[in-house]
Motif scaffolding. Structure first.
Motif, PDB file in Angstrom:
ATOM      1  N   ASN A  19      -0.193   1.986   2.824  1.00 55.44           N
ATOM      2  CA  ASN A  19      -1.074   1.000   2.190  1.00 55.44           C
ATOM      3  C   ASN A  19      -2.342   0.676   2.979  1.00 55.44           C
ATOM      4  N   ASN A  43       1.576  -7.026  -7.237  1.00 54.00           N
ATOM      5  CA  ASN A  43       0.184  -6.594  -7.180  1.00 54.00           C
ATOM      6  C   ASN A  43      -0.723  -7.669  -7.754  1.00 54.00           C
ATOM      7  N   SER A  72      -0.318   4.589  -0.750  1.00 52.44           N
ATOM      8  CA  SER A  72      -1.152   3.429  -1.031  1.00 52.44           C
ATOM      9  C   SER A  72      -0.938   2.975  -2.462  1.00 52.44           C
ATOM     10  N   ASN A  73      -0.310   1.808  -2.636  1.00 48.52           N
ATOM     11  CA  ASN A  73      -0.102   1.322  -3.992  1.00 48.52           C
ATOM     12  C   ASN A  73      -0.070  -0.193  -4.135  1.00 48.52           C
TER      13      ASN A  73
END
Length: 274
Positions: A187, A126, A250-251
């Motif tokens: 996502n 991320n 979604s991450n």
């Protein structure tokens, strides 16, 4: 003029060969398909049928490498999934192919190697990802690419530059064609990390022209709309059925930075292609 061997004259390797020939280089090009030898020859390359196996290489590998100063390795691992098979043959078959090739490189005239890798070596990181980010691949393909990178970089017989491309797109290749009409895609808010074939070729040209060896480069266009925004827009433009996305899935918000390519090579991406 520099003689260059390109191992893997496929979707990227063949147009790269044509571009380098236009620039005055002599190219030895390889394919695993006998039917494509004439295509390589018509493109102006010296064509070779080269097969890499875990324990053997085609007999003509020495001729393929002969008199070349640079070797470009552009062959994909062709693996999918998340390492469900932990057997040695599954885990290391691509790595073993490159290890089998290396002794032939060592005894050849090749002094520079450019290995086409992938940003998949970073895994589901991320945030902002640079060349300083510690790789953490989750896919089998990413794991084997990273192992191969390290083996090539450690070899003292030649200088190796690693070029990690993002998602590859081109006139005849775009992921929206596979996503059109699909539902509950993951996502939606994840940024896209794509690179066009033309930019791939131009960046490789600059690495060669500027002798940027013993380096690692990320290569992704500085253009990062969300997946939902980008693929919805592309589907509309191509009159395709719109994909739908799942907010619940979604991450990951990974942004691959190509600042080093822009700063070190002075490269400007051709954003109109995206």
């Amino acid at each position: 003029m520099t003689q260059i061997s390109i191992l893997g004259c496929g979707w990227l390797g063949l147009p790269l060969a044509k571009k380098l020939i236009e620039k005055g280089h002599s190219i030895n090009g390889s394919t695993t398909s006998e039917s494509k030898l004439s295509i390589l020859e018509n493109a102006g390359t010296n064509p070779f049928l080269v097969e890499l196996e875990s324990e053997s290489v085609s007999e003509n590998i020495n001729d393929f490498l002969a008199n070349s100063e640079i070797l470009i390795i552009d062959i994909p691992p062709k693996l999918r999934g998340n390492n469900t098979d932990t057997s040695n043959s599954s885990r290391k078959i691509f790595v073993e192919k490159i290890q089998t090739l290396i002794p032939f490189i060592e005894k050849s005239t090749v002094k520079k190697v450019l290995f086409v890798s992938s940003t998949s070596v970073y895994g589901d990181e991320n945030g902002n990802v640079t060349e300083e980010t510690i790789p953490n691949p989750q896919t089998e393909s990413g794991k084997q690419l990273l192992l191969t990178e390290r083996i090539l970089q450690k070899n003292q017989n030649f200088e190796t530059t690693i070029l990690r491309f993002g998602g590859l797109i081109g006139v005849d290749r775009h992921p929206v064609k596979f996503m059109a009409g699909k539902e509950n895609l993951e996502n939606p808010d994840a940024p896209v990390n794509l690179i066009h074939q033309n930019d791939c070729i131009s960046i490789i040209e600059e690495i060669i022209n500027q002798s940027k060896w013993n380096e690692v480069f990320n290569a992704v266009a500085p253009f990062h709309p969300t997946r939902e925004e980008y693929y919805t827009q592309k589907a509309k433009k191509q009159n395709l059925v719109l994909p739908t996305f799942s907010i619940e899935k979604s991450n990951i918000k990974k942004v691959i930075s190509s600042k080093k390519v822009e700063d070190s090579l002075g490269y400007l991406f051709k954003l109109e292609n995206y």
